[in-house]
Design a protein around this motif. Structure first.
Motif, PDB file in Angstrom:
ATOM      1  N   THR A   1       0.744  -1.257  -0.283  1.00  0.00           N
ATOM      2  CA  THR A   1       0.433  -0.348  -0.291  1.00  0.00           C
ATOM      3  C   THR A   1       0.719   1.313  -0.193  1.00  0.00           C
ATOM      4  N   THR A   2       0.706   2.335  -0.202  1.00  0.00           N
ATOM      5  CA  THR A   2       0.504   3.335  -0.579  1.00  0.00           C
ATOM      6  C   THR A   2       0.293   5.130  -0.199  1.00  0.00           C
ATOM      7  N   ALA A   3       0.391   5.681   0.559  1.00  0.00           N
ATOM      8  CA  ALA A   3      -0.626   6.951   1.606  1.00  0.00           C
ATOM      9  C   ALA A   3      -1.021   7.879  -0.393  1.00  0.00           C
ATOM     10  N   ALA A   4      -0.953   8.544  -0.178  1.00  0.00           N
ATOM     11  CA  ALA A   4      -2.342   9.137  -0.801  1.00  0.00           C
ATOM     12  C   ALA A   4      -0.922   9.724  -2.072  1.00  0.00           C
ATOM     13  N   ASN A   5      -1.082   9.236  -3.695  1.00  0.00           N
ATOM     14  CA  ASN A   5      -0.792  10.126  -4.597  1.00  0.00           C
ATOM     15  C   ASN A   5       1.192   8.937  -5.237  1.00  0.00           C
TER      16      ASN A   5
ATOM     17  N   THR B   1      -2.289  -1.673  -3.148  1.00  0.00           N
ATOM     18  CA  THR B   1      -3.268  -0.154  -3.087  1.00  0.00           C
ATOM     19  C   THR B   1      -2.498   0.965  -3.026  1.00  0.00           C
ATOM     20  N   ALA B   2      -2.209   2.063  -4.176  1.00  0.00           N
ATOM     21  CA  ALA B   2      -1.613   3.005  -4.765  1.00  0.00           C
ATOM     22  C   ALA B   2      -3.341   4.075  -3.746  1.00  0.00           C
ATOM     23  N   GLY B   3      -2.769   4.299  -2.992  1.00  0.00           N
ATOM     24  CA  GLY B   3      -3.328   5.512  -2.317  1.00  0.00           C
ATOM     25  C   GLY B   3      -4.098   6.830  -3.395  1.00  0.00           C
ATOM     26  N   GLY B   4      -4.564   7.679  -3.140  1.00  0.00           N
ATOM     27  CA  GLY B   4      -5.084   8.364  -3.988  1.00  0.00           C
ATOM     28  C   GLY B   4      -5.260   8.826  -5.205  1.00  0.00           C
TER      29      GLY B   4
END
Length: 188
Positions: free
Chosen positions: A151-155, A173-176
Motif C-alpha cells: 500500500t501507498t499513501a495518497a498519490n 493498493t495505491a492511495g489517491g
C-alpha cells in the motif's frame, strides 16, 4: 547487542548466532556483516541524521535480516539471505544493488520511496506499507509473489516487475491518484 556510539564503517563477522547492532550516535555505515545460520538486526536511533548506509554485503545464509532507521536506509551494498529482509524507515529505503533475499517486508512512514532490486528464484513480498507519500518500486530477476498487502499513501505509485511470473495473493493498493503497475516478463 553491540552498542555503537561512533562514526565510521562497521564490519562484523561471526561463525553463527545473531548479530545485533544498535547505533546510538546516528549515521551508521555498514561494511561487511557475515553470519552463518544466524540473523542480523541493525538499528540506528541517534538524534542527528540517524541514517543507515548499507555499503558492504550483509550475508546471513538463512537467518532473517532486520534493518531499522529513524531516517533513511540506503547504500551501495547488498543483502544476501534466503530468509526475510524486514526494513523500517522514516525517510525511505533504497536497496538497489544486486540483493538476493527470499522474502521482503518494509515499512516507511514520513517521506522517500521504498525501492528494492533483487535476484531470487521467487521473491515473496510479505507486505509493504508506504505511509510516507513516496513510491514503491520492486524489481526481481525471477518470479514475484505477494502474501501481504502492498500500500501507498495518497498519490504514491506502486511498480512491481518480475522477469518470471507474478502471483498476487494480497491487496496492492495505491492511495489517491497513485497508480499500480505490475509487469511479469515470464510465461504463466
Amino acid at each position: 547487542a553491540l552498542r555503537v556510539n561512533a562514526s565510521g564503517t562497521l564490519t562484523v563477522q561471526t561463525a553463527g548466532g545473531l548479530v545485533n547492532v544498535v547505533d546510538t550516535n546516528g549515521g551508521l555505515t555498514l561494511g561487511a556483516v557475515t553470519t552463518s545460520g544466524g540473523g542480523v538486526t541493525i538499528t540506528t536511533e541517534g538524534a542527528t541524521t540517524p541514517t543507515l548506509a548499507v555499503n558492504g554485503t550483509i550475508n546471513s545464509t538463512s537467518g532473517n535480516v532486520f534493518l531499522t532507521s529513524a531516517s533513511t536506509i540506503a547504500g551501495t551494498g547488498l543483502v544476501n539471505s534466503t530468509g526475510t529482509l524486514t526494513t523500517s524507515s522514516v525517510g525511505g529505503t533504497t536497496l538497489t544493488s544486486a540483493n538476493q533475499v527470499g522474502t521482503f517486508k518494509a515499512t516507511n512512514t514520513t517521506s522517500g520511496d521504498v525501492s528494492l532490486t533483487n535476484s531470487a528464484t521467487t521473491l515473496t513480498i510479505a507486505g509493504i506499507s508506504q505511509a510516507g507519500g513516496g513510491n514503491v518500486v520492486v524489481n526481481n530477476t525471477g518470479a514475484l509473489t505477494t502474501t501481504g498487502a502492498v500500500t501507498t499513501a495518497a498519490n504514491g505509485n506502486i511498480g512491481m516487475t518480475a522477469s518470471g511470473t507474478q502471483t498476487i495473493g494480497a491487496a496492492v493498493t495505491a492511495g489517491g491518484a497513485g497508480t499500480v503497475s505490475l509487469t511479469a516478463n515470464g510465461a504463466a
